[in-house]
Design an enzyme around this catalytic site. Structure first.
Site, PDB file in Angstrom:
ATOM      1  N   GLU A 127     -25.520   3.362  29.601  1.00  0.00           N
ATOM      2  CA  GLU A 127     -26.780   2.635  29.370  1.00  0.00           C
ATOM      3  C   GLU A 127     -28.002   3.534  29.220  1.00  0.00           C
ATOM      4  OE1 GLU A 127     -26.970  -0.234  32.546  1.00  0.00           O
ATOM      5  OE2 GLU A 127     -25.164  -1.272  31.894  1.00  0.00           O
ATOM      6  N   GLU A 138     -16.136  -3.917  29.371  1.00  0.00           N
ATOM      7  CA  GLU A 138     -16.565  -4.736  30.521  1.00  0.00           C
ATOM      8  C   GLU A 138     -16.668  -6.211  30.156  1.00  0.00           C
ATOM      9  OE1 GLU A 138     -20.116  -3.169  32.412  1.00  0.00           O
ATOM     10  OE2 GLU A 138     -19.519  -1.091  32.067  1.00  0.00           O
TER      11      GLU A 138
HETATM   12  C1  XIL Z   1     -21.987  -4.062  38.207  1.00  0.00           C
HETATM   13  C2  XIL Z   1     -20.977  -4.486  39.254  1.00  0.00           C
HETATM   14  O1  XIL Z   1     -20.080  -5.398  38.685  1.00  0.00           O
HETATM   15  C3  XIL Z   1     -21.672  -5.104  40.446  1.00  0.00           C
HETATM   16  O2  XIL Z   1     -20.737  -5.373  41.478  1.00  0.00           O
HETATM   17  C4  XIL Z   1     -22.752  -4.166  40.949  1.00  0.00           C
HETATM   18  O3  XIL Z   1     -23.455  -4.795  41.973  1.00  0.00           O
HETATM   19  C5  XIL Z   1     -23.698  -3.768  39.828  1.00  0.00           C
HETATM   20  O4  XIL Z   1     -22.954  -3.212  38.762  1.00  0.00           O
HETATM   21  N1  XIL Z   1     -22.891  -2.599  33.427  1.00  0.00           N
HETATM   22  C6  XIL Z   1     -22.111  -1.642  34.029  1.00  0.00           C
HETATM   23  C7  XIL Z   1     -21.426  -1.941  35.291  1.00  0.00           C
HETATM   24  O5  XIL Z   1     -21.903  -0.568  33.445  1.00  0.00           O
HETATM   25  O6  XIL Z   1     -21.270  -0.818  36.112  1.00  0.00           O
HETATM   26  C8  XIL Z   1     -22.123  -3.041  36.053  1.00  0.00           C
HETATM   27  O7  XIL Z   1     -21.326  -3.373  37.181  1.00  0.00           O
HETATM   28  C9  XIL Z   1     -22.353  -4.235  35.160  1.00  0.00           C
HETATM   29  C10 XIL Z   1     -23.217  -3.871  33.990  1.00  0.00           C
END
Ligand code: XIL
Length: 358
Positions: free
Chosen positions: A165, A272
């Protein structure tokens, strides 16, 4: 006479046993999917990676979670425990305990691992954010962090989300501790250090909202194109795919984006995926069908692209998902329900995988 009685008695007991078994079968909750074909089997036939993010809490406490994870997937991503804060809680201390548990589980079940994530602006420990560092100090901290974590898992991690990101709005990099403290070259430095630490691992840039076409995906595209022009070791782009049935991605745009990244020589992983339904319309059943369609479209697009080599969902059961907490609403974004029953989205993935030719 005695025998006749015994016979009668036996057939009577047989009936009772039969009846009991039937009742038991009917009343058993469908915790695991009885059909003998799994996503994992189907993916294996296509030489394809199908994965899920793993919650350490669920892995530790829920046997059904472990069973379904190993049965349905051949790849895992630790959801949180490899992030900076948990794995590097003090300047001179690393804590690999939780991450090791996931790695051990994955290896025991012959699953590949996506390492997530080395450089991000979130999940940073206080010791790091509450001190003013010089550029040299911050570079040294990041270099050591990357080197220590990657080396610890050298040979075990198939692909790393090295930078997560980093693209902000418009064309510029997000203002983070790394960008402001080191400068925009922190991205290329991170990749070079990562490659030095494990030359075998595939190195990915991972981001959200750049899955299809538009400003952000253009910005990601030019970032990785520039990195390649500078001979930076980067092998792929992760498309996060946090979506909703209200704003589904356009499959043809995702296909075009994957294709142009492929023309740069890059792999793509869907990293994701989850699909929110709380903001959609229709009954719950209708929403679940729409959700299934989004999953189906994206896996379909990925399987059609030779450079799209993994499809990972951010969790797999609605029992463990970050969405309700993050969006402040109950939601059901994954492919198994809270009781591990396969949802329409699961059936949709089975369907695409059964007919695909990757
Ligand atoms: C999220 C997790 O799922 C949560 O449990 C945590 O509190 C915050 O992070 N993008 C990403 C992930 O790259 O690492 C994130 O994961 C969701 C958004």
């Amino acid at each position: 006479m005695i025998f006749k009685g015994l016979n009668k008695y036996l057939s009577f007991s047989a009936l009772i046993i039969l009846g009991l078994t039937a009742t038991l079968l009917i009343s058993l909750p469908a915790i695991s999917q009885p059909a003998n074909i799994t996503l994992r089997d189907l993916a294996q036939e296509q030489n394809f990676h199908i994965g899920a993010a793993v919650s350490i809490k669920a892995l530790r406490n829920d046997p059904t979670y472990r069973e379904v994870l190993a049965r349905e997937f051949n790849m895992v991503t630790p959801e949180n425990v490899m992030k900076f804060k948990p794995i590097h809680p003090e300047r001179d201390r690393y804590d690999f305990t939780a991450a090791n548990e996931i790695v051990t589980f994955a290896k025991a079940h012959q699953m590949q691992i996506r390492g997530h994530t080395l450089v991000w602006h979130r999940s940073l420990p206080d010791w790091l954010t509450e001190t003013e560092w010089t550029r040299e100090e911050l570079m040294e901290i990041l270099r050591r962090h990357i080197f220590t974590v990657i080396s610890h898992y050298r040979g075990d991690i198939y692909a790393w989300d090295v930078v997560n990101e980093a693209v902000g709005c418009k064309d510029s990099l997000r203002k983070t501790i790394w960008q402001q403290g080191i400068g925009s070259d922190y991205v290329e430095l991170a990749f070079r250090w990562a490659h030095e630490a494990d030359p075998q691992a595939l190195l990915f840039y991972n981001d959200y909202d750049g899955e299809g076409l538009g400003e952000k995906s253009d910005a990601i595209y030019s970032l990785v194109k520039d990195l390649l022009a500078k001979d930076v070791p980067i092998h792929g782009v992760g498309l996060q795919m946090h979506k909703s049935i209200k704003n589904p991605p356009k499959p043809e745009d995702v296909a075009t984006n994957i294709k142009r990244l492929g023309e740069l020589g890059l792999e793509v992983h869907i990293t994701e995926m989850d699909v929110q339904i709380h903001n959609g319309t229709g009954t719950q059943e209708e929403r679940l069908v729409k959700q299934a369609k989004v999953y189906q479209d994206i896996l379909g697009v990925c399987l059609k692209a030779p450079n799209c080599t993994a499809f990972v969902t951010w969790g797999f059961t609605d029992k463990f998902t970050w969405i309700p907490r993050a969006f402040g609403q109950p939601d059901f974004p994954l492919i198994f329900d809270k009781s591990y029953r396969p949802k329409p989205a699961y059936q949709a993935l089975v369907e695409v995988l059964s007919t695909a030719n990757h």
